[in-house]
Design an enzyme around this catalytic site. Structure first.
Site, short mmCIF file in Angstrom:
data_model
loop_
_atom_site.label_atom_id
_atom_site.label_comp_id
_atom_site.label_asym_id
_atom_site.label_seq_id
_atom_site.Cartn_x
_atom_site.Cartn_y
_atom_site.Cartn_z
N ASP A 161 -9.41 -9.60 8.99
CA ASP A 161 -8.86 -8.64 8.77
C ASP A 161 -9.79 -7.17 9.33
OD1 ASP A 161 -6.80 -7.22 8.60
OD2 ASP A 161 -7.53 -6.81 6.15
N SER A 217 -0.39 -3.74 12.63
CA SER A 217 0.09 -4.65 11.38
C SER A 217 1.77 -5.60 11.88
CB SER A 217 1.29 -4.52 10.65
OG SER A 217 1.74 -2.98 10.25
N HIS A 270 -10.86 -2.64 12.05
CA HIS A 270 -9.46 -3.39 10.83
C HIS A 270 -9.37 -4.54 12.25
CE1 HIS A 270 -5.25 -3.74 9.98
NE2 HIS A 270 -6.09 -4.18 9.11
N CYS A 309 2.11 -7.78 14.52
CA CYS A 309 1.56 -8.38 15.52
C CYS A 309 0.39 -10.16 15.34
CB CYS A 309 0.58 -7.41 16.34
SG CYS A 309 1.07 -5.80 16.45
N ARG A 350 0.58 -1.67 0.05
CA ARG A 350 0.09 -0.08 -0.48
C ARG A 350 0.83 1.63 -0.12
NH1 ARG A 350 -1.95 0.85 4.29
NH2 ARG A 350 -1.59 -0.50 5.89
N ARG A 391 2.43 -11.79 -0.49
CA ARG A 391 1.37 -12.43 -0.18
C ARG A 391 0.37 -13.89 -0.54
NH1 ARG A 391 -1.27 -8.27 3.28
NH2 ARG A 391 -0.21 -6.87 3.37
N ASN A 411 7.03 -8.21 1.86
CA ASN A 411 5.50 -8.33 1.68
C ASN A 411 4.48 -9.25 1.09
OD1 ASN A 411 2.76 -6.83 2.87
ND2 ASN A 411 2.81 -5.43 0.85
N TYR A 418 -1.34 -3.56 -7.30
CA TYR A 418 -1.44 -4.34 -6.03
C TYR A 418 -1.63 -4.16 -4.63
CZ TYR A 418 1.86 -7.79 -2.63
OH TYR A 418 2.12 -8.19 -1.97
N GLY A 452 -3.84 -4.15 -1.23
CA GLY A 452 -4.96 -2.59 -1.10
C GLY A 452 -5.44 -1.39 -1.79
N GLU A 484 -0.11 -20.64 23.14
CA GLU A 484 -0.17 -21.07 23.84
C GLU A 484 -1.17 -19.92 24.18
OE1 GLU A 484 0.68 -23.26 26.09
OE2 GLU A 484 2.33 -23.64 25.96
N LYS A 502 -9.58 -2.32 1.82
CA LYS A 502 -9.13 -1.62 2.86
C LYS A 502 -9.78 -0.20 2.48
CE LYS A 502 -5.89 -4.09 5.03
NZ LYS A 502 -6.15 -4.32 5.63
O1 TSX Z 1 1.68 -14.17 15.24
C1 TSX Z 1 2.22 -13.60 16.37
N1 TSX Z 1 1.55 -14.40 17.58
C2 TSX Z 1 -0.06 -14.53 17.89
C3 TSX Z 1 -0.03 -15.95 17.75
C4 TSX Z 1 -1.32 -16.42 17.34
N2 TSX Z 1 3.74 -13.57 16.82
C5 TSX Z 1 3.98 -13.41 15.12
C6 TSX Z 1 4.37 -12.01 15.17
C7 TSX Z 1 4.68 -11.44 13.57
C8 TSX Z 1 3.54 -11.57 12.84
C9 TSX Z 1 4.24 -13.97 18.03
N3 TSX Z 1 5.26 -13.48 18.08
C10 TSX Z 1 3.49 -13.80 19.05
C11 TSX Z 1 2.25 -14.37 19.12
O2 TSX Z 1 1.62 -14.58 20.33
N4 TSX Z 1 4.57 -14.24 20.08
C12 TSX Z 1 6.16 -14.06 19.34
C13 TSX Z 1 6.84 -13.64 20.45
C14 TSX Z 1 7.51 -14.66 19.79
C15 TSX Z 1 8.42 -15.03 19.13
C16 TSX Z 1 9.24 -16.70 19.46
C17 TSX Z 1 9.21 -17.46 20.40
C18 TSX Z 1 7.80 -17.26 21.49
C19 TSX Z 1 7.30 -15.37 21.62
N5 TSX Z 1 9.37 -18.88 21.12
C20 TSX Z 1 10.83 -19.51 20.28
O3 TSX Z 1 11.33 -18.18 20.41
C21 TSX Z 1 10.87 -20.93 20.33
MN MN Z 2 -4.39 -6.08 7.94
#
Ligand code: TSX
Ligand code: MN
Length: 609
Positions: free
Chosen positions: A291, A266, A244, A268, A73, A387, A385, A215, A217, A517, A224
């Site tokens: 999304d 983004s 969003h 996360c 975008r 896809r 980026n 491309y 969005g 977890e 979007k």
């Molecule tokens: O998507 C992620 N989530 C949500 C999952 C349901 N990510 C990836 C983010 C980039 C898009 C995460 N990264 C999450 C998370 O909850 N937590 C983390 C940080 C993390 C990365 C690796 C490990 C632990 C935490 N584990 C090891 O290194 C073994």
């Molecule tokens: Mn989005």
């Protein structure tokens, strides 16, 4: 069926006018049939623009490589062209709508010479749903047509709902590269130079005009542009929410289900959360959307959400069997890949896919690429980026209700961001308005990828909507407060939570294992909705007691204390940052109610010190 069979006079006239301006060689209606999808894919393969993947490994899949300048975008070329600049607000690019239309009309003139104009009638949301909206995109890009056929509901059935005089959001799109007599793209991704790219929104007239980019969005205008920027304006005027947000379904061991939505900036892992495989025994998580969520009160006073989309336009790098198994399966057939790497046996590969690159690849620039893990400066084979465009129906975790026209009743709303310090694993707002305050302060640590700000800085992205709100962001905060005040029954409002999977120790180690977890946190959220979870009241809101969330393997009691404590000094810094850097941006449009929450938070933190 073709354009001549369209019975909607207004639509017919509008298509005719745009065709007269852009002078395409032919006009074709996207009828939504799988035979037409196959024909269009064949066309792009034959022209050399797309590569068909190995049918034994990725049946029905193709790979497109875009122009190196057309990979994401383009926010600096995205405009909210409202009558006044004040209506667009301080966080949007603004241009006078008359001036912008004049400039763009000049660009559109003759721009489809040598190309076919496709007419795409599409529905955002299940066809016929009260919450759904219809748009019609006019484009000269077969890549756009095929992606829209996966991401939205397209074709004859949409025209049937539209009838002879139904309302639709008009969406113009051109890649902005007319062809001379007898010329073809020759396998080159067509687009215009940056200074000619425009992604324009006219909120008063509810129009979308896009030029020069093919491309994501910028070009798939249902996503979007319509489902967020224009929909926020419709939602403000009609009293609902266009957000969003992911939508997920969670079911406890007794078989009781609840639905929640979640907004995250983004990077996360929103798509990962939407498709999470829980580690808590007996619990189930299913996907409704990854999304966008449109939420409206039902006749029972509950807030209901639909996913306006029909597919996932997901970031490929980082997607592996361990980070998101369900996304990998969704994208294992009938999928369009863009800017990933190609293997020798015509499969795809990307960084973070979970295994080393097999042999010699073709990278996203079309060059030979052999993995060299010793070379830390090696450019990635897939664009960061890159896809996949995959049908939601192929997702193993898709919920039975995902296409329910009345939507799903929402019990909880999550906000979150990437916050290495201060913000606990989870806390809950005291009520709806306090939850709006939490949404308004959402922020995420800037990752190494964005080089314009120093790493470690927090970039505020309220409601994860900063790039997607079609009007003044301060007024958008007020709209959220108003939706709460207008609730038919305040008891039935979704509860609002703030989560943070990204806390680190001072040594830079992750405190929380994340991914599957996170289901332990979702379980607490579910049990708060039931009224059974253990909690304590704190200056920042409601939090789990130390024993309310089961500790995952590898998380010590000390870690858990750290994850679930209120860092008073850190929060006072947070208050200072919001007060001096964030809230002043909105000027007189900042709702007083939010300023009051900030004052109260500071007073409560000081009292607890
Ligand atoms: O998507 C992620 N989530 C949500 C999952 C349901 N990510 C990836 C983010 C980039 C898009 C995460 N990264 C999450 C998370 O909850 N937590 C983390 C940080 C993390 C990365 C690796 C490990 C632990 C935490 N584990 C090891 O290194 C073994
Ligand atoms: Mn989005």
């Amino acid at each position: 069926m073709n354009v001549k069979d369209i019975k909607h006079a207004g639509l017919k006239k509008w298509i005719g006018e745009f065709a007269e301006l852009t002078t395409p060689d032919a006009i074709v209606l996207a009828d939504g049939s799988s035979s037409q999808y196959d024909e269009l894919i064949n066309l792009t393969v034959e022209s050399g623009l797309a590569t068909r993947l190995n049918p034994a490994k990725k049946p029905g899949c193709v790979l497109f490589l875009s122009d190196p300048s057309d990979v994401a975008r383009v926010e600096k070329r995205t405009y909210i062209a409202s009558e006044t600049q004040d209506a667009a607000g301080p966080t949007n690019n603004w241009m006078d709508p008359k001036q912008l239309k004049k400039e763009m009309t000049d660009l559109y003139r003759g721009c489809m010479k040598g190309r076919t104009l496709y007419v795409i009638p599409f529905s955002m949301g299940p066809i016929g749903s009260d919450i759904a909206k219809i748009g019609v995109e006019l484009t000269d890009s077969p890549y756009v047509v095929t992606n829209m056929m996966i991401m939205t509901r397209v074709g004859k059935k949409v025209l049937d709902v539209l009838g002879t005089d139904g309302y639709f959001v008009p969406c113009f799109h051109s890649v902005g590269k007319p062809l001379a007599e007898g010329e073809s793209d020759g396998g080159i991704w067509p687009c215009a130079p940056m200074e000619h790219k425009y992604i324009s929104h006219f909120p008063e007239t509810r129009e979308i005009w896009s030029y020069g980019s093919g491309y994501g969005g910028n070009a798939l205008l249902g996503k979007k542009c319509l489902a967020l920027r224009i929909a926020t304006v419709l939602a403000r005027d009609e009293g609902w929410l266009a957000e969003h947000m992911l939508i997920l379904k969670i079911t406890n061991p007794e078989g009781k289900s609840r639905f929640l939505t979640g907004a995250f900036p983004s990077a996360c892992g929103k798509t990962n959360l939407a498709m999470l495989i829980p580690t808590v025994p007996g619990w189930k998580v299913e996907t409704v959307g990854d999304d966008i969520a449109w939420m409206k009160y039902g006749s029972d006073g509950q807030l209901y959400a639909i996913n306006p989309e029909a597919g996932f336009f997901g970031v490929a790098p980082g997607t592996s069997a361990s980070s998101n198994y369900n996304a990998l399966v969704s994208a294992s057939s009938n999928t369009i890949f863009t800017n990933v790497a190609l293997t020798e046996d015509n499969d795809v590969w990307w960084e973070g896919i979970g295994y080393d690159a097999p042999g010699k690849l073709i990278d996203w620039n079309g060059n030979e690429w052999v993995q060299n893990k010793a070379d830390k400066t090696q450019k990635p084979a897939a664009h960061p980026n890159a896809r996949f465009t995959a049908p939601a129906s192929q997702c193993p975790s898709i919920a039975a209700e995902w296409e329910d026209p009345k939507g799903v009743p929402i019990s909880a709303i999550l906000f979150g961001g990437r916050r290495p310090h201060t913000i606990p694993l989870v806390h809950q707002s005291n009520d709806w308005s306090h939850g709006v305050f939490l949404g308004s302060i959402v922020g995420s640590e800037v990752t190494a990828a964005a080089l314009d700000v120093k790493a470690g800085t927090i970039r505020r992205d309220p409601f994860a909507m900063l790039p997607f709100c079609g009007y003044n962001m301060g007024d958008y905060f007020q709209h959220w407060l108003d939706v709460g005040h207008a609730a038919p029954d305040a008891e039935k409002l979704p509860k609002i939570f703030y989560v943070n999977w990204f806390r680190k120790t001072d040594e830079g180690k992750w405190l929380w294992p994340g991914f599957g977890e996170n289901s332990r946190v979702l379980k607490w959220v579910f049990e708060r909705c039931e009224g059974t979870a253990k909690y304590v009241k704190t200056p920042i809101g409601i939090m789990p007691t130390l024993d309310a969330i089961d500790r995952p393997v590898g998380v010590s009691e000390e870690d858990m204390k750290e994850l679930l404590s209120v860092d008073i000094d850190g929060w006072l810094e947070e208050v200072k940052d919001i007060r001096t850097n964030h809230y002043p941006m909105f000027g007189k449009h900042l709702p007083k109610e939010l300023a009051t929450f900030l004052d109260k938070l500071e007073a409560d933190l000081r009292a607890a010190k």
